[in-house]
Design an enzyme around this catalytic site. Structure first.
Site, PDB file in Angstrom:
ATOM      1  N   ASP A  36       0.849  -1.016   0.042  1.00 39.49           N
ATOM      2  CA  ASP A  36      -0.046  -0.317   0.006  1.00 39.49           C
ATOM      3  C   ASP A  36       0.681   1.174   0.099  1.00 39.49           C
ATOM      4  O   ASP A  36       1.638   1.307   0.867  1.00 39.49           O
ATOM      5  CB  ASP A  36      -0.869  -0.199   1.188  1.00 39.49           C
ATOM      6  CG  ASP A  36      -2.209   0.666   1.129  1.00 39.49           C
ATOM      7  OD1 ASP A  36      -2.179   1.569   0.604  1.00 39.49           O
ATOM      8  OD2 ASP A  36      -3.357  -0.230   1.561  1.00 39.49           O
ATOM      9  N   ASP A  56      -3.013   4.476  -2.684  1.00 43.30           N
ATOM     10  CA  ASP A  56      -4.000   5.259  -1.664  1.00 43.30           C
ATOM     11  C   ASP A  56      -4.479   6.560  -2.419  1.00 43.30           C
ATOM     12  O   ASP A  56      -3.679   7.431  -2.464  1.00 43.30           O
ATOM     13  CB  ASP A  56      -3.238   5.483  -0.408  1.00 43.30           C
ATOM     14  CG  ASP A  56      -4.341   5.912   0.829  1.00 43.30           C
ATOM     15  OD1 ASP A  56      -5.119   5.088   1.009  1.00 43.30           O
ATOM     16  OD2 ASP A  56      -4.233   7.133   1.074  1.00 43.30           O
ATOM     17  N   GLU A 102      -6.790   3.507  -5.895  1.00 48.43           N
ATOM     18  CA  GLU A 102      -8.116   3.762  -5.126  1.00 48.43           C
ATOM     19  C   GLU A 102      -8.461   5.227  -5.463  1.00 48.43           C
ATOM     20  O   GLU A 102      -7.606   6.062  -5.347  1.00 48.43           O
ATOM     21  CB  GLU A 102      -7.661   3.727  -3.588  1.00 48.43           C
ATOM     22  CG  GLU A 102      -9.020   4.008  -2.881  1.00 48.43           C
ATOM     23  CD  GLU A 102      -8.734   4.436  -1.531  1.00 48.43           C
ATOM     24  OE1 GLU A 102      -9.536   4.244  -0.577  1.00 48.43           O
ATOM     25  OE2 GLU A 102      -7.824   5.429  -1.310  1.00 48.43           O
ATOM     26  N   HIS A 158     -11.206  -1.980   4.547  1.00 49.80           N
ATOM     27  CA  HIS A 158     -11.026  -1.652   5.917  1.00 49.80           C
ATOM     28  C   HIS A 158     -11.734  -0.147   6.100  1.00 49.80           C
ATOM     29  O   HIS A 158     -11.666   0.202   7.434  1.00 49.80           O
ATOM     30  CB  HIS A 158      -9.480  -1.367   6.093  1.00 49.80           C
ATOM     31  CG  HIS A 158      -9.008  -0.293   5.073  1.00 49.80           C
ATOM     32  ND1 HIS A 158      -8.639  -0.619   3.839  1.00 49.80           N
ATOM     33  CD2 HIS A 158      -8.449   0.853   5.548  1.00 49.80           C
ATOM     34  CE1 HIS A 158      -8.312   0.461   3.333  1.00 49.80           C
ATOM     35  NE2 HIS A 158      -8.120   1.362   4.361  1.00 49.80           N
ATOM     36  N   ASP A 159     -12.349   0.266   5.230  1.00 49.39           N
ATOM     37  CA  ASP A 159     -12.998   1.470   5.218  1.00 49.39           C
ATOM     38  C   ASP A 159     -14.421   1.548   5.165  1.00 49.39           C
ATOM     39  O   ASP A 159     -15.213   2.382   5.235  1.00 49.39           O
ATOM     40  CB  ASP A 159     -12.434   2.575   4.107  1.00 49.39           C
ATOM     41  CG  ASP A 159     -11.168   3.083   4.276  1.00 49.39           C
ATOM     42  OD1 ASP A 159     -10.577   3.083   5.221  1.00 49.39           O
ATOM     43  OD2 ASP A 159     -10.412   3.151   3.060  1.00 49.39           O
TER      44      ASP A 159
HETATM   45  C1  GLC Z   1      -7.873   5.690   1.938  1.00 50.51           C
HETATM   46  C2  GLC Z   1      -7.415   4.786   2.872  1.00 50.51           C
HETATM   47  C3  GLC Z   1      -8.099   5.173   4.405  1.00 50.51           C
HETATM   48  C4  GLC Z   1      -7.201   6.418   4.869  1.00 50.51           C
HETATM   49  C5  GLC Z   1      -7.318   7.325   3.717  1.00 50.51           C
HETATM   50  C6  GLC Z   1      -6.231   8.539   3.680  1.00 50.51           C
HETATM   51  O1  GLC Z   1      -9.081   6.072   1.776  1.00 50.51           O
HETATM   52  O2  GLC Z   1      -8.013   3.344   2.456  1.00 50.51           O
HETATM   53  O3  GLC Z   1      -8.045   4.245   5.416  1.00 50.51           O
HETATM   54  O4  GLC Z   1      -7.730   6.799   6.015  1.00 50.51           O
HETATM   55  O5  GLC Z   1      -7.089   6.952   2.244  1.00 50.51           O
HETATM   56  O6  GLC Z   1      -4.978   7.987   3.759  1.00 50.51           O
END
Ligand code: GLC
Length: 566
Positions: free
Chosen positions: A102, A204, A259, A333-334
């Protein structure tokens, strides 16, 4: 059919997402670690996944559980050492498995050396690594952009009298991608890990790296009014990603997933069509907003089934036609657990978990399984606000109460929407703390672990785990899962989602009942011809398979995948 579907191995792969904090603790400190993952590789191998996505284990103050990186090239002692990491790599290799790391480069922690230098003075060589702006002419924040975790996106810094941009927590300062040095640094740190042999990266919130340099106020006329229209899929984002491809992804032949926050289909086609030389595939979140009233995450409503089917369908067709590639997922995880959002996490829990799995794994793209999903872990039972650990949940609870919600109402929203729903420890067995740790876990274990755990499911041929194992194996044997064109079959059935996938040989049919009531489903007129062919059941979640024909009777949460061999 996409010409690359046969050549690119990751199009036939299934990825398993590991949230290391909550996966397996070998030291007894209550936090999972790298050795804990290594210890479970046989388990993952048995499940059949071939790529592991490991979430951030870099040195970090952990304000956002590692998404606030203070040193991109070192392992946080909480998770172990670089030797542990090297051991993980070599154990993966032995099993012919791959690792995706990641990478968080939209922002860094304010504890990072770059930021500590940057904040010292306006002429510091690192000043321009971040986004600093003067107060507005009449004083106060430079514009009205909001942080994704609540409050203004601008943080005032006394030392130099300017504000820095932080779209997430105030300790996650946005990096300035306009600065060529920042882009070099990002490529360098990825090369560091590629040189260690990792096979790919999950990037990310990577579609937020290019901000509109005029930093205008958001008048709310398009989208949500929090500023996102000025930095989402921003003006130079494709240029920056192509540069990363040239510098790192291409030369090292990496598998990459971006993402994409609040993105569009058109942009995702560009991000993931191989001819564009950007990413291998993209995550988008539209299908996981179908229970947000008017796009508001912190308000509750039952999910809109029609919208869910519509979104999955338009992305299936759009990405296929545009030569893009989807990362398929229900959970991460979100997100609260899909099982608790879209199906029944009580009496019909196992059937529901299998139904959701079959529905997703029949689609085109690379499926992702988030830890615990393969045993049907639901949202935990929460009793008190003090049980939550997530910074976003804590901020939002405070803000909701300040805005006038009663503590009970606010708790109810958090219990359903908190990211902590996905973050409770993996349930390995029915021993103390579900076998996750010998110590005190950093976040509570859900009380239902005695009924829902790996140990009970692994050998049971009817378990959710065994169902996932079969689905994952099918992806290796059924080409149509990789290259088949998607056609929706259900029109607007209030209970059923049905689709087919066809390539030049086979027709795959997936039919799922998303409700707790029996359903009857009739194939649409134009596809009635399918009934004359012999349909072979590939996988289902009920004792009895419905008789194949023009009209199918489906038990609650029933779901079947058939293939008609051409
Ligand atoms: C992404 C991650 C999340 C994090 C955010 C900021 O959305 O998946 O867990 O809080 O980025 O890095």
């Amino acid at each position: 059919m996409n010409s690359n579907s046969k050549t690119e191995w990751w199009r036939r792969s299934v990825v398993y997402q590991v949230y290391p904090r909550s996966f397996n603790d070998t030291t007894g400190n209550g936090v999972g670690d790298i050795r804990g993952l290594t210890e479970k590789l046989d388990y993952l191998h048995d499940l059949g996944v071939d790529i592991v996505w490991l979430q951030p284990v870099y040195v970090s103050p952990q304000n956002d559980n590692g998404y606030d990186v203070a040193d991109y090239r070192s392992i946080d002692p909480m998770y172990g050492t670089m030797d542990d990491f090297d051991e993980l790599m070599s154990e993966l290799r032995k099993r012919n498995m791959h690792l995706m790391l990641d990478i968080v480069v939209n922002h860094s922690s304010t504890d990072h050396f770059w930021f500590r230098e940057s904040r010292k003075s306006k002429d510091n060589p690192y000043r321009d690594y971040y986004i600093w702006r003067d107060p507005a002419p009449e004083g106060g924040v430079p514009n009205n952009w909001q942080s994704k975790f609540g409050g203004s996106a601008w943080q005032y810094d006394e030392a130099t009298g300017q504000y820095y941009l932080a779209l997430y927590d105030k300790t996650q300062a946005d990096l300035n991608w306009e600065n060529e040095k920042v882009r070099q640094e990002a490529a360098d740190l990825m090369r560091f890990w590629a040189d260690k042999g990792v096979d790919g990266f999950r990037m990310d919130v990577i579609n937020l790296i290019s901000k509109d340099q005029s930093f205008p106020d958001d008048d709310g006329s398009i989208m949500t009014g929090d500023g996102r229209r000025y930095y989402t899929d921003g003006p130079r984002v494709h240029e920056y990603i192509k540069e990363l491809y040239e510098r790192v992804y291409g030369p090292y032949n990496l598998v990459t997933v971006g993402e994409m926050s609040s993105t569009t289909l058109q942009h995702c086609i560009r991000y993931s069509n191989p001819q564009e030389r950007e990413f291998s595939m993209t995550f988008n979140f539209h299908h996981l907003k179908v229970d947000y009233p008017q796009g508001k995450k912190w308000e509750l409503m039952p999910y809109d089934f029609e919208a869910l089917k519509g979104l999955l369908s338009s992305w299936q067709i759009g990405m296929h036609d545009g030569g893009g590639w989807n990362a398929l997922f229900w959970n991460n995880h979100d997100q609260p657990r899909a099982l608790s959002r879209f199906a029944d996490d009580g009496r019909c829990r196992a059937a529901s978990a299998k139904m959701l799995a079959t529905t997703l794994h029949g689609l085109q793209g690379t499926p992702y399984v988030f830890q615990g999903e393969e045993i049907g872990m639901p949202n935990p039972n929460w009793y008190d606000i003090s049980e939550f650990r997530d910074i976003e949940s804590k901020n939002m609870y405070r803000i909701m109460v300040e805005m006038g919600k009663s503590p009970d109402e606010a708790f109810d929203v958090i219990a359903k929407r908190s990211r902590d729903n996905a973050r409770t420890p993996m349930q390995w067995n029915y021993g103390p703390q579900a076998g996750f740790t010998d110590g005190t876990p950093w976040i509570k274990v859900d009380e239902r672990y005695p009924e829902i755990n790996v140990k009970m499911q692994r050998e049971d041929p009817n378990s959710v785990f065994s169902h996932y194992k079969r689905l994952i194996a099918l992806r290796k044997t059924e080409d149509v899962l990789t290259d088949g064109r998607y056609v929706r079959l259900d029109e607007t059935h209030p209970q059923v989602y049905a689709y087919m996938r066809t390539n030049d040989r086979d027709t795959l049919i997936v039919i799922s009942n998303f409700t707790g009531e029996e359903a009857e489903f009739a194939l649409p007129e134009v596809h009635r011809g399918l009934c004359d062919s012999k349909a072979e059941l590939l996988i289902g979640n009920m004792k009895d398979e419905p008789a194949w024909g023009a009209v199918l009777k489906l038990e609650p949460y029933a779901s079947f995948m058939w293939v008609i061999r051409g």
